[in-house]
Design a protein around this motif. Sequence first.
Motif: not given
Length: 491
Positions: A6, A9-10, A12-13, A69-70, A73
Amino acid sequence: MAEDEKTPAREIITDYAQAHFRYFRTTEGTVYAQRNGHPVARPVRSQGTTGSHRQELMVGMFNDGLGVFNGTALKEALDLIEALALSQDVQATHIRVASGFDGATWLDLGRDDGRSVRIHPNGWDIRVPDPREVCWRRTQLTGELPIPEKDTDGKGIDLLLRLCNFANAESECLAVAWLIGCLEPSVPVPAPFLTGPQGAGKSTGGRMLVRIIEGMTGDLRRAPKDEENLITAVAAGWVTALDNLSHLPPDLSDLMCCIVTGAESIKRALFSDGDVHRSRYRRPLLLTGIDVGVIRPDLAERLLPLRLERPRVRRTEAELWAEYAQVLPVILGSLLDLTVKVRSTEADIPTDLRMADFAHLCAQLDAATGLASLTAYRASLDDLNDDVIEGDLLAQTVLKHAAGIDPGAEIRMTSAEWLHALTQLYTGEECRPLPKGWPTTGKVLSDRLKRLQPTLAARGVLVDWGRKNTARYIELTRPAVPLPEQSAPMF
């Protein structure tokens, strides 16, 4: 897909942010984010506040189907983005007005779509500025302005003057000159001081002038009790308006001088032991009050007294502001038309006034319209000099001493000798007591005379300092030829 396959998330951001936003830093090192094609910039470090870049990024990703997202991230991604932006180009951010390309200036209308007014000597129009030309910074003090009307034939200025209660034509033309100066980011303008009897509508007139530039949410405020709060308020908006002043202590007077002509404040950065935060400011300032007591000479040269009178017919607040809101687009359009006309007009620069840029603007306004704003400006400075002298017993005593000197004569004495001579002149034969604040040493006297030097020069009395052999002296001169009006020394 396995967990280790995967995309973090960081990442993707970060990819989304770099694709949809432009990041840059200011000369102070603050990193800003600017949506592609949009002129409004938001600081990356502004978190949890309305309209912050963090919220803007979260909403954009949610609307584009990337999910939620949290906070960890988001923080990691923004930390990386901020670090990368520190190596990017440097660009300034502006509040309300800004200098553009090709001699143009911009006025931020405070709209969500970013539309602004481009003002050029050839005309003005409404467009979205190129983000690399102008970056707007907005705060809670940035109100929305209406779309200004075209082809007003100057009627908006007449509507404004009819709503205000200016006592004479001199105050009217100076108010118009000040408004034009507010649209020029590189020109320091003196602070209009709205005075008049109780019930003359000083606060209402001040609000009307401010809201032409700041929108209907612009308002007057009480003078903060400390310097830090005032600087914070000044840095967050364009026009700062202080209401109902009754006293100007020395610290506030000095700070107002800095606001008008520009200064910088440095304090320790929050959550840091070694870094600092810089605040540069030069803003239009507006004051209201019946009387502020003794005015210091350096502030007097930066004031613009506008006199109001009590209206003959009273109107309700609701009726007055409803009419004002209705005609504000016309007022703004007429002001822009006049600004273009003034900027395209050539005029000589007066070299004998401290606020030379504003004096030049007045000369351009006179050449473009046939008004007499420069004459009114000189007369206002002359009145302020009278106020300074009337409130300073030392200045009165020096002028009384100078009255007994032959024209063209020069008198040189040490500061201690001057203190003795002026003290004897003030006390007289009846030996009246010295007033509070009278100089007690030659050094204090010398410092007071340095502050009064421009005021005394405007009354034909020159004060200078020098040294002969090892002794310092103060020289008092009454020129044989009268000095040109307001030919105060420049500092």
